[in-house]
Structures are given as structure tokens and as C-alpha cells.
Design an enzyme around this catalytic site. Structure first.
Site, PDB file in Angstrom:
ATOM      1  N   GLN A 102      -7.720  15.015   2.906  1.00 22.00           N
ATOM      2  CA  GLN A 102      -7.099  14.100   1.953  1.00 22.00           C
ATOM      3  C   GLN A 102      -7.947  13.963   0.691  1.00 22.00           C
ATOM      4  O   GLN A 102      -9.147  13.674   0.758  1.00 22.00           O
ATOM      5  CB  GLN A 102      -6.914  12.711   2.567  1.00 22.00           C
ATOM      6  CG  GLN A 102      -6.255  11.744   1.599  1.00 22.00           C
ATOM      7  CD  GLN A 102      -5.696  10.524   2.303  1.00 22.00           C
ATOM      8  OE1 GLN A 102      -6.398   9.528   2.474  1.00 22.00           O
ATOM      9  NE2 GLN A 102      -4.447  10.603   2.715  1.00 22.00           N
TER      10      GLN A 102
ATOM     11  N   LEU B 133     -14.767   5.880  -5.080  1.00 20.62           N
ATOM     12  CA  LEU B 133     -13.396   5.434  -4.883  1.00 20.62           C
ATOM     13  C   LEU B 133     -13.031   4.233  -5.747  1.00 20.62           C
ATOM     14  O   LEU B 133     -13.788   3.267  -5.836  1.00 20.62           O
ATOM     15  CB  LEU B 133     -13.210   5.061  -3.405  1.00 20.62           C
ATOM     16  CG  LEU B 133     -11.795   4.724  -2.965  1.00 20.62           C
ATOM     17  CD1 LEU B 133     -10.912   5.952  -3.059  1.00 20.62           C
ATOM     18  CD2 LEU B 133     -11.811   4.216  -1.523  1.00 20.62           C
TER      19      LEU B 133
ATOM     20  N   ARG C 147      -0.656   9.395  -0.691  1.00 21.22           N
ATOM     21  CA  ARG C 147      -1.796   9.917  -1.448  1.00 21.22           C
ATOM     22  C   ARG C 147      -1.670  11.394  -1.779  1.00 21.22           C
ATOM     23  O   ARG C 147      -2.113  11.826  -2.849  1.00 21.22           O
ATOM     24  CB  ARG C 147      -3.085   9.655  -0.661  1.00 21.22           C
ATOM     25  CG  ARG C 147      -3.420   8.177  -0.621  1.00 21.22           C
ATOM     26  CD  ARG C 147      -4.632   7.894   0.227  1.00 21.22           C
ATOM     27  NE  ARG C 147      -4.933   6.460   0.175  1.00 21.22           N
ATOM     28  CZ  ARG C 147      -5.909   5.896   0.854  1.00 21.22           C
ATOM     29  NH1 ARG C 147      -6.657   6.621   1.664  1.00 21.22           N
ATOM     30  NH2 ARG C 147      -6.125   4.599   0.752  1.00 21.22           N
TER      31      ARG C 147
ATOM     32  N   ARG D  84      -2.748  11.017   5.685  1.00 20.11           N
ATOM     33  CA  ARG D  84      -2.944   9.643   6.153  1.00 20.11           C
ATOM     34  C   ARG D  84      -2.429   8.644   5.130  1.00 20.11           C
ATOM     35  O   ARG D  84      -2.682   8.788   3.933  1.00 20.11           O
ATOM     36  CB  ARG D  84      -4.434   9.385   6.404  1.00 20.11           C
ATOM     37  CG  ARG D  84      -4.736   7.931   6.727  1.00 20.11           C
ATOM     38  CD  ARG D  84      -6.182   7.721   7.079  1.00 20.11           C
ATOM     39  NE  ARG D  84      -7.085   7.789   5.951  1.00 20.11           N
ATOM     40  CZ  ARG D  84      -7.259   6.818   5.045  1.00 20.11           C
ATOM     41  NH1 ARG D  84      -6.529   5.717   5.098  1.00 20.11           N
ATOM     42  NH2 ARG D  84      -8.143   6.958   4.081  1.00 20.11           N
TER      43      ARG D  84
ATOM     44  N   HIS E 193     -11.718  12.746   0.105  1.00 15.02           N
ATOM     45  CA  HIS E 193     -11.819  11.375   0.619  1.00 15.02           C
ATOM     46  C   HIS E 193     -11.826  11.268   2.140  1.00 15.02           C
ATOM     47  O   HIS E 193     -12.605  10.517   2.702  1.00 15.02           O
ATOM     48  CB  HIS E 193     -10.637  10.568   0.056  1.00 15.02           C
ATOM     49  CG  HIS E 193     -10.600   9.140   0.493  1.00 15.02           C
ATOM     50  ND1 HIS E 193     -11.633   8.259   0.234  1.00 15.02           N
ATOM     51  CD2 HIS E 193      -9.655   8.434   1.164  1.00 15.02           C
ATOM     52  CE1 HIS E 193     -11.334   7.067   0.725  1.00 15.02           C
ATOM     53  NE2 HIS E 193     -10.144   7.144   1.306  1.00 15.02           N
TER      54      HIS E 193
ATOM     55  N   PHE F 117       0.851  -1.190   0.000  1.00 19.68           N
ATOM     56  CA  PHE F 117       0.000   0.000   0.000  1.00 19.68           C
ATOM     57  C   PHE F 117       0.883   1.235   0.000  1.00 19.68           C
ATOM     58  O   PHE F 117       2.034   1.194   0.451  1.00 19.68           O
ATOM     59  CB  PHE F 117      -0.926  -0.001   1.231  1.00 19.68           C
ATOM     60  CG  PHE F 117      -2.383  -0.048   0.885  1.00 19.68           C
ATOM     61  CD1 PHE F 117      -2.939  -1.170   0.310  1.00 19.68           C
ATOM     62  CD2 PHE F 117      -3.212   1.040   1.128  1.00 19.68           C
ATOM     63  CE1 PHE F 117      -4.285  -1.220  -0.019  1.00 19.68           C
ATOM     64  CE2 PHE F 117      -4.561   1.005   0.813  1.00 19.68           C
ATOM     65  CZ  PHE F 117      -5.103  -0.127   0.242  1.00 19.68           C
TER      66      PHE F 117
ATOM     67  N   HIS G  20      -8.184  11.604  -2.377  1.00 17.95           N
ATOM     68  CA  HIS G  20      -7.717  10.311  -2.852  1.00 17.95           C
ATOM     69  C   HIS G  20      -7.364  10.440  -4.332  1.00 17.95           C
ATOM     70  O   HIS G  20      -8.121  11.043  -5.102  1.00 17.95           O
ATOM     71  CB  HIS G  20      -8.798   9.244  -2.656  1.00 17.95           C
ATOM     72  CG  HIS G  20      -8.286   7.847  -2.765  1.00 17.95           C
ATOM     73  ND1 HIS G  20      -7.910   7.284  -3.962  1.00 17.95           N
ATOM     74  CD2 HIS G  20      -8.072   6.897  -1.824  1.00 17.95           C
ATOM     75  CE1 HIS G  20      -7.489   6.045  -3.754  1.00 17.95           C
ATOM     76  NE2 HIS G  20      -7.574   5.784  -2.462  1.00 17.95           N
TER      77      HIS G  20
ATOM     78  N   GLU H   8      -6.939   2.100  -3.446  1.00 13.33           N
ATOM     79  CA  GLU H   8      -5.484   2.024  -3.571  1.00 13.33           C
ATOM     80  C   GLU H   8      -5.028   0.571  -3.721  1.00 13.33           C
ATOM     81  O   GLU H   8      -3.937   0.303  -4.216  1.00 13.33           O
ATOM     82  CB  GLU H   8      -4.851   2.650  -2.333  1.00 13.33           C
ATOM     83  CG  GLU H   8      -3.380   2.929  -2.459  1.00 13.33           C
ATOM     84  CD  GLU H   8      -2.919   3.925  -1.415  1.00 13.33           C
ATOM     85  OE1 GLU H   8      -1.928   3.637  -0.736  1.00 13.33           O
ATOM     86  OE2 GLU H   8      -3.556   4.975  -1.278  1.00 13.33           O
TER      87      GLU H   8
END
Length: 575
Positions: free
Chosen positions: A231, A243, A277, A389, A348, A118, A233, A246
């Protein structure tokens, strides 16, 4: 008057995990969860990619300290490192506990929980259930609410917490089905109300993510922490904004521009598509700005880039990320086995929120706490994410800090009595508020004003920011605030009046939007997701501190709060 030992607002991962922990710790306690949707409909159910933990099933060299360092580096050194240490040390235990509850994680060939790569993580440590991880976890937690006899008030809208002289005593809530108003008194009140993605016009969040808990806390005179850090995304499905996890890039998908180039090589050569991100979102936005975005006919100069899965093959796509394939196929008619997905950044996640300590206690300010008031999950800021994050740390935060906050509540209520409370003034005030909304003869419809607010936030406080842009945004919000006072409702009934809920949600969204913009205007540097074109560098000398923002009718006051730097010294952030 209703009464419970503990009342939790929000039925998602953080609220449900807290309720389970309280019930396990002391089965005699009377616990209730109140939510404006059914708990299974909480936005946690939409979380796709996974939950990070150093199980070492794939990488024996991983450690909690490596996870902590990745998290702190990803946060651009604004995360509180004592909170990050707890998050990463507890991670393996909470994942094993979820497995024992029955969560159906994806498996390695030898039967152990699978772990994938990730963004921003130095090891493969993200546990997952295909690309429906939030769904798998939330269903088991809600089953456990039933098992432990937790009372569930679903489709009740909480209008306010009751805080008297620094002591949380309960809350006021409105039943959507019947129009009934109730006061609930409790020894402890916990907010787990989620985020505020609906403050923006393109978001991965569901329609219920309207920042209610944050708005109510601000109205109660409490500060909101680090609200400038929103954030975006990188891979929201264009044009709908939902979404594309990821996890898709974790499994090997490429980002390509109009020329077919894997452009992340220019922005994060060592991590490529698995950069954090904030960096990936700015890269995509830059490609689009500089004319390398894609039009539907494939020509340059368009509004999106491509997420290319084709080289992964049908078997990998359908076994590892089936939901993402399904979403693209259903919503924009793209078969990702044979053609790339159109994506661009989408609002996001909220790094900021209601400030708490590591026991979930809500702060009055840099010093002091509200007695009996707790918060956890996306509505809270503990702060484990700082300025940005890392993916798969949000489910982890919900579960770890849901558990830790639940344990703290179970301990603290042993020495608290049910509060003395006169419910009449609270019920009368709530009735008057609803009546005033129904009686307004304004010229604006709710949807019209909400759309204008969302467009304003996306245009003036998005991926790229500047003083000039944000000043225009603040001016726009000032005008929108006047319009919020002049909305009219078509429905003045008491049964299933969804317009009343939307009107109260809009008031909360306005508070959240104003707090975000004022906080961002005040932070004259670039850090994490907050990128200012007029101050493109990080400035630790002046801004290595949290922002506490107090919202009132007179404006937003900003107070700094120090960052816990107990593990790692701040350094330049490179990938």
C-alpha cells in the site's frame, strides 16, 4: 538457556495485545516480549487516524456486515471473508475493552466515543484519539504488560526462530548493549514484527520497519503470502515521506492539482477524497505524470499535489488533526491553517506477510501448520486486507488478531511441554554469523547498498508496474544481492554495534524485496494496490487466488492458495 511459556517477538499493538490476552486467560503463564526497540518505540505508536468499529455512536444504520462488505470490496475481493467477518464482529468489543483499559478516545458532546469518516467506508465508524490514536492505544497496552508481569527484553535483536521438524521451539537473540547471544526456549513463539516500509526510498514507516519477521520466516523455509500488494498512502508529506493521516481528508480536506482543481472528481466521483487508498494514490500519481503536479513556485509540472485544509478553519485543524499540522510545520515549514500541504504517495503498509489462519497459526503452505508458531499484525497475512487495506482497519487487525492469537496460544500451551533443545549449535552458528559480518573486507558500505535497494524498489515496483519495469528491477536486485555479500563494517566491536544490526536488517530487506518483485511479476492482472499497465484489468478467472512465495537461494517459487468467499460474491469495484 532462557525459558518462558510464551515468547512474543515485537512490542507493538499486536504483540502487546496478545501478551495481555494470554496473561488475562492464564495468569500463571510465564510470558515474555522481545523487541529491538523499547515497546513504546514500536511503529504502532505512529498510527494516526483511528480504529474502525461499528459502535453506531454517529450512524445508527451501521452494522458489522456493512463494515465487512466495505472491507472485502476495498480488498478487491482478495480478502478471506471468514477472517473479515471475525474482524468486524469483534471490533466493537475490542474498542470498548481498550476504553476500559484507559485509552483516551476523542468524545462526542454526550460523552460517547467520537467516530469520523474514512476512505472506502460507507459509514462514519472510525474511532480516534485526535490524530494520535496508535500512541494512545499502545501506551495503555504497554502499561498493562507491566501490570501483568510480562518480561520485556528491549533492544534485543532476534536473529532466527528455532523450528525443528515442523515444531517451533524458541529463538536466538542478540543483545545490542552487551553483544550477548541467548537462546530462548518456549512452548509457543509468536511473531508480531511489523512491516517492511524501509524496502522503499520514500516511506511513512520508521527506521525499524525492515521486515525482519518476514525475512526470518522465509529463511526458515516458510512461504510469504500476497507480497505483491504494497500500500502506497496517498498523502506522504513531500519530500520527507512522513504520513499526513487520512483523518485530515476525513475531516474535510481537499486534494488539488496545479490548476487548483479537486481532481478526485475524475477518479472517484461519489467518494472524492475519501476513495480507497489505492485509487487515490494512483490518481495523484497520474496527475503528477500528466504534468498537473506542482512545483515549489506553484507552476505545473512538479512532483507533488496540494492537500488543502484552509477552509476547515484553525479550530478544527488544531482540535482534530493537531499532530498533522505540527508535522507539516516542523518538517517543511508549512502552516496548514494558511497554506496547503505538499503531498505525494509514500510506501506505507504491507497487505501481505506470514500466512496464518484466524487463530494466528503459521501456515506451512496451502495445507498444514507449524506447531507452536503464531503471527499477527502487519507481519502476518490472515488475510483481512486482500489487495488493498482500508484506513483504520490496521489498528483494528492488530488489536482483534492480537487478542484472538493470544487466546489461541493460551489454550494451546496447556497441552505443550517445554521443548527439548540443544542450544550449543544455535549459539555457535549465531556467533559465526556475526563474526563473518565483522570480518568481511568488502568494498560496499551498508547505507550505499540499502539506498540502491530502496531506489530500485521505488522505481521498478511502485504505484505503476509492468513486465518490462519489473524485469529490470529483478536484474537490479540480482546485482544488489552480490553487493550485500561484499559489505564491510567499520565497527567490529561487540558493544552497541548498530552496524551489525543494520547488516542483518539489510539481509532481511533483500529477501522481502525479491519476494515482492517476483510475486508482482507473476500476477498478470491489476487488483487493489497492484496495478499493472500491461494488464490493467482484474482477472478473476486466472488470479482470484492468494500468492504463496517460497524464497530460497535458487529463486522464488510461487504457489496459489484459494480465497475464502463465504459472504460476498466478487463484483466490479466502483466508487
Amino acid at each position: 538457556m532462557l525459558q518462558h511459556d510464551v515468547i512474543i517477538v515485537g512490542g507493538g499493538l499486536a504483540g502487546s495485545r496478545a501478551a495481555v490476552e494470554i496473561a488475562r486467560t492464564d495468569p500463571q503463564l510465564n510470558i515474555a516480549v522481545v523487541a529491538k526497540t523499547h515497546p513504546i518505540r514500536s511503529h504502532s505508536v505512529a498510527a494516526q487516524g483511528g480504529i474502525a468499529a461499528t459502535l453506531k455512536n454517529v450512524d445508527s444504520q451501521d452494522s458489522w456486515k456493512a463494515h465487512a462488505f466495505d472491507t472485502v470490496k476495498g480488498s478487491d475481493y482478495l480478502a478471506d471473508q471468514d477472517a473479515v467477518a471475525l474482524l468486524t464482529q469483534e471490533a466493537p468489543n475490542v474498542v470498548i475493552d481498550l476504553e476500559h483499559m484507559g485509552v483516551l478516545f476523542s468524545r462526542l458532546d454526550d460523552g460517547r466515543i467520537a467516530q469520523r469518516a474514512f476512505g472506502g467506508h460507507s459509514h462514519n465508524r472510525t474511532c480516534y484519539a485526535a490524530d494520535k490514536t496508535g500512541h494512545a492505544i499502545l501506551h495503555e497496552l504497554v502499561n498493562n504488560l507491566r501490570r501483568y508481569g510480562v518480561t520485556i527484553y528491549d533492544e534485543w535483536y532476534v536473529m532466527r526462530p528455532i523450528i525443528e521438524e515442523g515444531d517451533a521451539k524458541g529463538l536466538v537473540m542478540y543483545h545490542l548493549e552487551s553483544g550477548r547471544i541467548e537462546v530462548v526456549r518456549a512452548k509457543a513463539v509468536m511473531f508480531a514484527t511489523g512491516g517492511y516500509g524501509r524496502a522503499f526510498n520514500t516511506t511513512s514507516n520508521d527506521y525499524a520497519s525492515t521486515g525482519d519477521g518476514l525475512g526470518m520466516a522465509a529463511v526458515a523455509g516458510l512461504p510469504l503470502e500476497d507480497m505483491e500488494f504494497v500500500q502506497f498512502h496517498p498523502t506522504g508529506l513531500y519530500p520527507v515521506g512522513v504520513l499526513i493521516s487520512e483523518a485530515v481528508r476525513g475531516e474535510g480536506a481537499y486534494l488539488r492539482n496545479a490548476h487548483g482543481d479537486r481532481f478526485m472528481e475524475q477518479y472517484a466521483p461519489s467518494k472524492m477524497e475519501l476513495a480507497p487508498r489505492d485509487i487515490t494514490s494512483r490518481a495523484i500519481a497520474t496527475e503528477i505524470r500528466q504534468g498537473r503536479g506542482i512545483h515549489p513556485d506553484g507552476s505545473p509540472g512538479g512532483s507533488y499535489v496540494h492537500l488543502d485544509l484552509r477552509h476547515m478553519g484553525r479550530e478544527t485543524i488544531m482540535s482534530r488533526v493537531p499532530f498533522c499540522w505540527e508535522e507539516a510545520h516542523r518538517l517543511v515549514g508549512v502552516d496548514a491553517v494558511h497554506e496547503p500541504m505538499p503531498v505525494r504517495p509514500t510506501a506505507h503498509y504491507s497487505m501481505g506477510g506470514i500466512p496464518t489462519n484466524t487463530r494466528g497459526q503459521v501456515r506451512l503452505g496451502p495445507e498444514g501448520f507449524v506447531s507452536g508458531f503464531y503471527a499477527a499484525g502487519e507481519c502476518a497475512c490472515v488475510s483481512v486486507h486482500g489487495g488493498n487495506r482500508l484506513g483504520s482497519n490496521s489498528l483494528l487487525e492488530c488489536v482483534v488478531y492480537g487478542k484472538l492469537t493470544g487466546a489461541a496460544i493460551a489454550e494451546d500451551v496447556q497441552s505443550r511441554k517445554l521443548p527439548e533443545l540443544d542450544e550449543r549449535p544455535y549459539i555457535e552458528a549465531a556467533q559465526q554469523r556475526l563474526q563473518n559480518l565483522c570480518d568481511r573486507q568488502g568494498e560496499y558500505r551498508i547505507n550505499q547498498v540499502r539506498q540502491q535497494l530502496q531506489d530500485t524498489m521505488s522505481e521498478f515496483c511502485g504505484v505503476f508496474r509492468s513486465q518490462e519495469l519489473m524485469q529490470r528491477g529483478l536484474d537490479e536486485l540480482g546485482a544488489i544481492a552480490q553487493q550485500v555479500q561484499q559489505i564491510h563494517l567499520d565497527d567490529s566491536g561487540t558493544l552497541w554495534n548498530t552496524e551489525l544490526i543494520e547488516a542483518m536488517e539489510l539481509e532481511n530487506l533483500l529477501i522481502v524485496a525479491q519476494t515482492i518483485l517476483h510475486s508482482a511479476f507473476n500476477r498478470r492482472e491489476s487488483r487493489g494496490a497492484h496495478f499493472r499497465e500491461d494488464y490493467p484489468s482484474r482477472n478473476d478467472g486466472d488470479f482470484l487466488h492468494h500468492t504463496l512465495a517460497y524464497h530460497s537461494a535458487a529463486g522464488v517459487d510461487i504457489v496459489p492458495m484459494s480465497v475464502n468467499l463465504s459472504l460476498f460474491e466478487p463484483q466490479e469495484r466502483k466508487y
